[in-house]
Design an enzyme around this catalytic site. Structure first.
Site, PDB file in Angstrom:
ATOM      1  N   PHE A  41       0.822  -1.222   0.000  1.00  0.00           N
ATOM      2  CA  PHE A  41       0.000   0.000   0.000  1.00  0.00           C
ATOM      3  C   PHE A  41       0.851   1.267   0.000  1.00  0.00           C
ATOM      4  CE2 PHE A  41      -2.440  -3.343   1.973  1.00  0.00           C
ATOM      5  CZ  PHE A  41      -3.691  -3.203   1.404  1.00  0.00           C
TER       6      PHE A  41
ATOM      7  N   ASN B 171       9.509   7.030  -5.734  1.00  0.00           N
ATOM      8  CA  ASN B 171       8.955   6.317  -4.577  1.00  0.00           C
ATOM      9  C   ASN B 171       8.100   5.129  -5.003  1.00  0.00           C
ATOM     10  OD1 ASN B 171       8.465   6.188  -1.656  1.00  0.00           O
ATOM     11  ND2 ASN B 171       6.358   6.602  -2.235  1.00  0.00           N
TER      12      ASN B 171
ATOM     13  N   THR C  73      -4.798   1.708  -9.230  1.00  0.00           N
ATOM     14  CA  THR C  73      -5.748   2.823  -9.226  1.00  0.00           C
ATOM     15  C   THR C  73      -6.483   2.977 -10.550  1.00  0.00           C
ATOM     16  OG1 THR C  73      -5.825   5.250  -9.200  1.00  0.00           O
ATOM     17  CG2 THR C  73      -3.752   4.289  -9.816  1.00  0.00           C
TER      18      THR C  73
ATOM     19  N   TYR D 226       1.009  10.066 -11.171  1.00  0.00           N
ATOM     20  CA  TYR D 226       0.551   9.065 -10.200  1.00  0.00           C
ATOM     21  C   TYR D 226       0.055   7.814 -10.922  1.00  0.00           C
ATOM     22  CZ  TYR D 226      -2.564   6.675  -6.995  1.00  0.00           C
ATOM     23  OH  TYR D 226      -3.204   5.711  -6.264  1.00  0.00           O
TER      24      TYR D 226
ATOM     25  N   PHE E  50     -11.173   2.531  -7.205  1.00  0.00           N
ATOM     26  CA  PHE E  50     -11.818   3.766  -7.611  1.00  0.00           C
ATOM     27  C   PHE E  50     -11.745   4.696  -6.379  1.00  0.00           C
ATOM     28  CE2 PHE E  50     -13.188   3.431 -12.061  1.00  0.00           C
ATOM     29  CZ  PHE E  50     -12.488   2.274 -12.328  1.00  0.00           C
ATOM     30  N   ASN E  51     -12.812   5.281  -5.881  1.00  0.00           N
ATOM     31  CA  ASN E  51     -12.634   6.254  -4.800  1.00  0.00           C
ATOM     32  C   ASN E  51     -12.835   5.614  -3.428  1.00  0.00           C
ATOM     33  OD1 ASN E  51     -13.047   7.907  -7.266  1.00  0.00           O
ATOM     34  ND2 ASN E  51     -12.840   9.564  -5.791  1.00  0.00           N
TER      35      ASN E  51
ATOM     36  N   ALA F 157      -7.324  20.570 -12.186  1.00  0.00           N
ATOM     37  CA  ALA F 157      -6.631  19.998 -13.348  1.00  0.00           C
ATOM     38  C   ALA F 157      -6.624  18.482 -13.277  1.00  0.00           C
ATOM     39  CB  ALA F 157      -5.197  20.514 -13.392  1.00  0.00           C
ATOM     40  N   GLY F 158      -6.924  17.858 -14.399  1.00  0.00           N
ATOM     41  CA  GLY F 158      -6.792  16.403 -14.489  1.00  0.00           C
ATOM     42  C   GLY F 158      -8.010  15.626 -14.028  1.00  0.00           C
TER      43      GLY F 158
HETATM   44  N1  UDP Z   1     -13.666  17.557  -5.111  1.00  0.00           N
HETATM   45  C1  UDP Z   1     -14.188  18.811  -4.913  1.00  0.00           C
HETATM   46  N2  UDP Z   1     -13.696  19.570  -3.890  1.00  0.00           N
HETATM   47  C2  UDP Z   1     -12.707  19.131  -3.059  1.00  0.00           C
HETATM   48  C3  UDP Z   1     -12.187  17.834  -3.263  1.00  0.00           C
HETATM   49  C4  UDP Z   1     -12.693  17.082  -4.307  1.00  0.00           C
HETATM   50  O1  UDP Z   1     -15.073  19.262  -5.646  1.00  0.00           O
HETATM   51  O2  UDP Z   1     -12.291  19.882  -2.162  1.00  0.00           O
HETATM   52  C5  UDP Z   1     -14.178  16.743  -6.217  1.00  0.00           C
HETATM   53  C6  UDP Z   1     -13.110  16.355  -7.227  1.00  0.00           C
HETATM   54  O3  UDP Z   1     -13.003  17.331  -8.226  1.00  0.00           O
HETATM   55  C7  UDP Z   1     -13.632  15.022  -7.741  1.00  0.00           C
HETATM   56  C8  UDP Z   1     -14.404  14.433  -6.562  1.00  0.00           C
HETATM   57  O4  UDP Z   1     -14.644  15.534  -5.676  1.00  0.00           O
HETATM   58  O5  UDP Z   1     -14.542  15.231  -8.781  1.00  0.00           O
HETATM   59  C9  UDP Z   1     -13.599  13.378  -5.818  1.00  0.00           C
HETATM   60  O6  UDP Z   1     -12.325  13.915  -5.558  1.00  0.00           O
HETATM   61  P1  UDP Z   1     -11.320  13.191  -4.566  1.00  0.00           P
HETATM   62  O7  UDP Z   1     -10.117  14.098  -4.436  1.00  0.00           O
HETATM   63  O8  UDP Z   1     -12.033  12.819  -3.314  1.00  0.00           O
HETATM   64  O9  UDP Z   1     -10.931  11.861  -5.303  1.00  0.00           O
HETATM   65  P2  UDP Z   1     -10.297  11.588  -6.764  1.00  0.00           P
HETATM   66  O10 UDP Z   1     -11.472  11.407  -7.682  1.00  0.00           O
HETATM   67  O11 UDP Z   1      -9.423  12.748  -7.128  1.00  0.00           O
HETATM   68  O12 UDP Z   1      -9.545  10.321  -6.573  1.00  0.00           O
END
Ligand code: UDP
Length: 326
Positions: free
Chosen positions: A73, A92, A117, A141, A169-170, A279-280
């Site tokens: 992890f 890393n 991921t 990443y 995923f998330n 971004a991204g």
């Molecule tokens: N997000 C947001 N505000 C924040 C953090 C995240 O609107 O302060 C949105 C982000 O753009 C994405 C979703 O929430 O669409 C999930 O983001 P998170 O960073 O939790 O996970 P990721 O999808 O980047 O792995």
């Protein structure tokens, strides 16, 4: 023989360590505690603190313990940071895996499970995303994790390594004991909940996406469902069955739907403001996890976004300052 869990002081690793211990496995944790927490590792689990990019530290681990399997992890995992410091991510994430694989193979160990991921796919060409989708990462990443998967394939082919890559995923939610405590925190659910325990108002990154409410859609998967998948993947490797699997619920929730779930669970209003896109961020990332269900027998049972958010809220109520206040 103990299982080595790297990053066992981190968010997902600590939940998996608990799950392994609960089923009677012997576990050793390696963590540099840069982002992990000593308090997240149960006192009866051996913890070795060090840097996996240092081959000497990895050699020491293998000299001390007869390790047959690794659940890996320990990695940098923030998309935004990887865009600013790509070298840090490649060094890393890639070198750590390389050192571990060389040591594992040299010691006659067999099994390796990588935390991978959805970012290995990049901008999705179809939704839901299955494992046959093109892997064209759009940030260092995701690229570093894809390189790690390639290492696994080659070590599998040339050294007989048994490997599985689990493409999360998330990850979200908490168990009674373990929860999300990142500094800085960048994830939506803890940031939304933190607004209720003294954090700043949430910024919603973009209201102009091509989705029904204009905000990004993600597939949130409970950390305990992820832990279940690791145990099943370990059992499958024992039978000689490995591969790359998506881990998600197959249902997407928008940022505004997550905020609504947090308001409903807590009974309070989450303060938020609109901000520009980050971004991204692809508009929609939803997993097809049919392969993990079919081959691992995985069946995530905590897919309701309210259940996920509620577990995170219970943990935050008990740990408003994270592990430091534990
Ligand atoms: N997000 C947001 N505000 C924040 C953090 C995240 O609107 O302060 C949105 C982000 O753009 C994405 C979703 O929430 O669409 C999930 O983001 P998170 O960073 O939790 O996970 P990721 O999808 O980047 O792995």
């Amino acid at each position: 023989m103990p299982i080595l869990v790297t990053g066992g002081g981190g968010y997902i690793g600590s939940v998996v360590v608990d799950a392994l211990s609960a089923r009677g496995e012997s576990v050793v944790v390696a963590d540099d505690l840069a982002r992990g927490h000593r308090e997240a590792v149960a006192p009866d689990v051996p913890l070795r603190i060090g840097d996996l990019t240092d081959p000497g530290f990895v050699r020491q681990l293998f000299a001390e313990f007869s390790i047959d399997a690794i659940l890996h992890f320990a990695a940098w995992s923030q998309v935004g940071e990887s865009m600013r410091e790509p070298g840090k991510y490649f060094r890393n994430n890639y070198v750590g895996v390389l050192n571990l694989l060389e040591a594992l193979v040299a010691s006659g160990g067999r099994s390796f499970i990588l935390s991978s991921t959805a970012a290995t796919y990049g901008e999705p060409t179809s939704c839901p995303i299955d494992e046959a989708s093109p892997t064209l990462p759009t940030n260092p990443y995701g690229a570093s994790k894809l390189q790690c998967e390639q290492l696994l394939r080659w070590f599998g082919e040339l050294h007989g390594l048994r490997w599985t890559a689990l493409r999360y995923f998330n990850a979200a939610g908490a168990t009674a004991e373990r929860g999300e405590d990142h500094e800085p925190e960048t994830h939506l659910i803890p940031l939304a909940l933190r607004t209720l325990v003294g954090g700043s108002p949430l910024t919603v990154f973009g209201l102009d996406y091509p989705t029904p409410d204009g905000t990004c859609i993600r597939d949130y998967i409970h950390v305990s469902d992820l832990a279940d998948a690791h145990l099943l993947a370990l059992d499958a490797l024992g039978r000689g069955e490995g591969g790359a699997y998506n881990l998600g619920n197959g249902t997407g929730f928008s940022v505004l739907e997550v905020i609504a779930a947090a308001e409903s669970v807590t009974g309070r209003t989450i303060p938020w403001q609109a901000g520009p896109r980050r971004a991204g961020d692809p508009a929609r990332l939803v997993a097809s996890s049919g392969l993990a269900r079919e081959r691992l027998g995985w069946s995530p049972s905590r897919g309701d976004i309210r259940v996920i958010v509620e577990s995170a809220w219970r943990w935050m109520e008990r740990h408003p300052r994270g592990y430091r206040g534990a």
